[in-house]
Write an enzyme that holds these catalytic residues in place. Structure first.
Site, PDB file in Angstrom:
ATOM      1  CD  GLU A   1      -2.841   1.406   2.304  1.00 13.62           C
ATOM      2  OE1 GLU A   1      -2.834   0.346   3.195  1.00 13.62           O
ATOM      3  OE2 GLU A   1      -3.787   2.256   2.362  1.00 13.62           O
TER       4      GLU A   1
ATOM      5  NE  ARG B   1       3.576  -7.813  10.445  1.00 14.33           N
ATOM      6  CZ  ARG B   1       2.918  -7.142   9.325  1.00 14.33           C
ATOM      7  NH1 ARG B   1       1.973  -7.802   8.737  1.00 14.33           N
ATOM      8  NH2 ARG B   1       3.270  -6.121   8.931  1.00 14.33           N
TER       9      ARG B   1
ATOM     10  CE  LYS C   1       2.934   0.117   4.940  1.00 15.39           C
ATOM     11  NZ  LYS C   1       2.495  -0.274   3.645  1.00 15.39           N
TER      12      LYS C   1
END
Ligand code: ATP
Ligand code: MG
Length: 556
Positions: free
Chosen positions: A36, A262, A272
């Site tokens: 994104e 992850r 983020k």
């Protein structure tokens, strides 16, 4: 480089792919990396990039770079560009053009209409709070919205009105009609379209309704003919929705989603949102600050693409959640630079040495190899003269035998140079040593001392009249605790010593150092010239020579 390519470690995803190829389920493998564009890429993304692009490379398939851009308010073209730069810098090539989920907004809208026509989606007018209340909990089923049984015709009209901008943001949304009692919460009639009067970085003001991630992602994968859609474990539950959407629209392709764990790294944060806070609130100089775990920060710090890829190879891909030590990342760059980085000398915290018995006004030129065991890297010239800078911490007036450096009355070798002996010191009014007077042994250049005397050790130095002034940015971990994300406020555990700037001197050959080319500064660590300033000489410490944190732990 002569080093043989490291074979990729096998992992469960590769095993699935090999099985699918062997079974003839697929003949060409197609993956995608779907960031994104709401921030810079970080080292966690590198894990996903190496997995997705690495698989495409190794199985002669393709990997798409697709911007997952369904949240226009949080996204920005600047991030789109930084992400492309970082993927390319890591050494990967996406298949064909860069793609955007927003490329598919027309098709996505068509599939939403198809769901409405099939009675599988409805426009709901519950507000956010009501929707939460109706959704139920992990232990309690949800309840049907009063709008769930609106007719198809009415839903079609309402959705058209949503699209035409006739409702306010938040007034209504489109929901999939699945099962309000499903044990999987995201299957309880998830929202698939919501109203946002926001300018989009790719589509401008064409749309005021935007599809949700779960609806968009699976359809984008299918439209691109992705075979294996690899994502992180938190999307495990969403797989049911991924499959439901694809099963209920007329689309021929049905990619399979697989989840892996992850990357979590000690002493840093990877969300983020948190990284953005560090930037916005000025805790770091920007997304490219060398203390940031971003690809751009690591690059500016002196990390190389190959070291980052090697790190991803070493950590592997599994389904187990774990936290990787920062030392694992650091050892990848250290191992590489030990082999490749030319040696140079720089004094970070200088104190002057005057060699009483060396002639005034004479400069000797000493040829020194750039690398101790790589003659192919050539040599550089080190000027030597009567006055030198050495590291302040490399001298003591008194010390026991464990101090392998310069002591009053003791001898050390200057790296690539002569043996000197400290004779006396000058001090400032406050007692700080301002100058160390030494004698040197003229017969010691490139040979042992004449009578077999042993020196305490070897120290680095630069000659004062030819040295170039430089700033040294000494970076350390950004946080002082291993898991800053677990704190109530991660901003309170920022390491106050994460950046220490020192002003010193470097050997003259470093005046022409090229930004981001690595050096090993003898006894100090690996450094590269900072890219931000072409006038001043500024060096960033990539990593120290040894893991000083491990040493501290040993002592404790
Ligand atoms: P954040 O929560 O920090 O915003 P994200 O997962 O939403 O991260 P995206 O830009 O959506 O960030 O991520 C793009 C891809 O990178 C996704 O497939 C995601 O699973 C993967 N990814 C993100 N963070 C990590 C990580 N720490 N380890 C491995 N893969 C990751
Ligand atoms: Mg995301």
């Amino acid at each position: 480089m002569s080093e043989p390519a490291k074979t990729p470690a096998s992992n469960f995803v590769r095993q699935i792919i090999e099985r699918d190829l062997a079974d003839g389920k697929h003949s060409v493998i197609k993956t995608r990396f779907p960031p994104e564009p709401n921030g810079y890429l970080h080292i966690g993304h590198a894990k996903s990039i190496c997995l997705n692009f690495g698989i495409a490379e190794d199985y002669q398939g393709g990997c798409n770079l697709r911007f997952d851009d369904t949240n226009p308010e949080k996204e920005d073209q600047h991030y789109v560009e930084s992400i492309q730069r970082d993927v390319s810098w890591l050494g990967f090539h996406w298949d064909g053009a860069v793609r955007y989920s927003s490329d598919y907004f027309d098709q996505l809208h068509g599939y939403a209409v198809e769901l409405i026509e099939k009675g599988l989606a409805y426009v709901d007018f519950l507000n956010a709070e009501q929707m939460r209340e109706y959704r139920g909990t992990l232990t309690q089923p949800g309840r049907n919205s009063p709008h769930r049984d609106t007719t198809v015709a009415r839903n079609m009209a309402l959705f058209q009105q949503m699209r035409d901008g006739q409702f306010k943001e938040g007034e209504c949304c489109l929901r999939a009609k699945i099962d309000m009692a499903s044990p999987i919460i995201c299957m309880r009639d998830p929202v698939i379209y919501r109203i946002k009067f926001a300018e989009h970085h790719q589509t401008g003001d064409k749309w005021c309704i935007y599809p949700m991630y779960d609806f968009t992602h699976c359809i984008s994968d299918a439209l691109e003919g992705i075979t294996h859609s690899l994502c992180t474990l938190e999307f495990q539950d969403n797989r049911a929705l991924y499959d439901w959407v694809l099963d209920n629209i007329s689309i021929p392709c049905h990619p399979r989603q697989y989840e892996f764990s992850r990357l979590n790294l000690e002493y840093t944060v990877m969300s983020k949102r948190k990284l953005n806070t560090l930037v916005q609130e000025g805790f770091v100089s920007g997304w490219e600050d060398p203390r940031m775990p971003t690809i751009a920060g690591l690059r500016r710090r002196g990390y190389t693409p190959s070291a980052i890829r090697e790190f991803c190879r070493r950590i592997g891909v599994t389904k187990q959640d774990n936290v990787v030590e920062m030392a694992a990342l650091e050892s990848c760059i250290r191992d590489e630079l030990n082999e490749t980085a030319p040696r140079a000398m720089a004094v970070l915290d200088p104190v002057k040495v005057v060699i009483d018995n060396y002639p005034t006004g004479v400069l000797e030129q000493i040829e020194s190899p750039r690398h101790p065991n790589k003659p192919e890297l050539g040599s550089r010239t080190l000027p030597f003269g009567r006055e030198l800078w050495i590291e302040r911490e490399d001298f003591r007036e008194e010390a026991n035998k464990h101090f392998k450096r310069l002591v009053l009355g003791g001898e050390v070798r200057l790296r690539n140079g002569y043996v000197i002996k400290a004779e006396r010191v000058d001090k400032d009014a406050d007692g700080t040593i301002s100058c160390i007077y030494c004698s040197y042994e003229p017969e010691s250049l490139g040979r042992d001392l004449p009578d077999g005397r042993k020196v305490r050790g070897v120290i680095h130095w630069v000659e004062t009249t030819t040295a170039v002034a430089a700033h040294f940015n000494l970076y350390d971990r950004l946080f002082s605790v291993a898991n800053p994300g677990a704190e109530d406020d991660f901003r309170t555990v920022i390491n106050p010593q994460s950046l220490v700037v020192q002003q010193g001197f470097a050997e003259p050959s470093l005046a022409s150092a090229v930004a981001s080319e690595p050096y090993q500064f003898e006894r100090q660590g690996y450094f590269c010239r900072d890219c931000s300033n072409e006038q001043a000489l500024v060096f960033n410490r990539t990593v120290a020579l040894r893991d000083t944190w491990a040493k501290l732990a040993d002592k404790a």
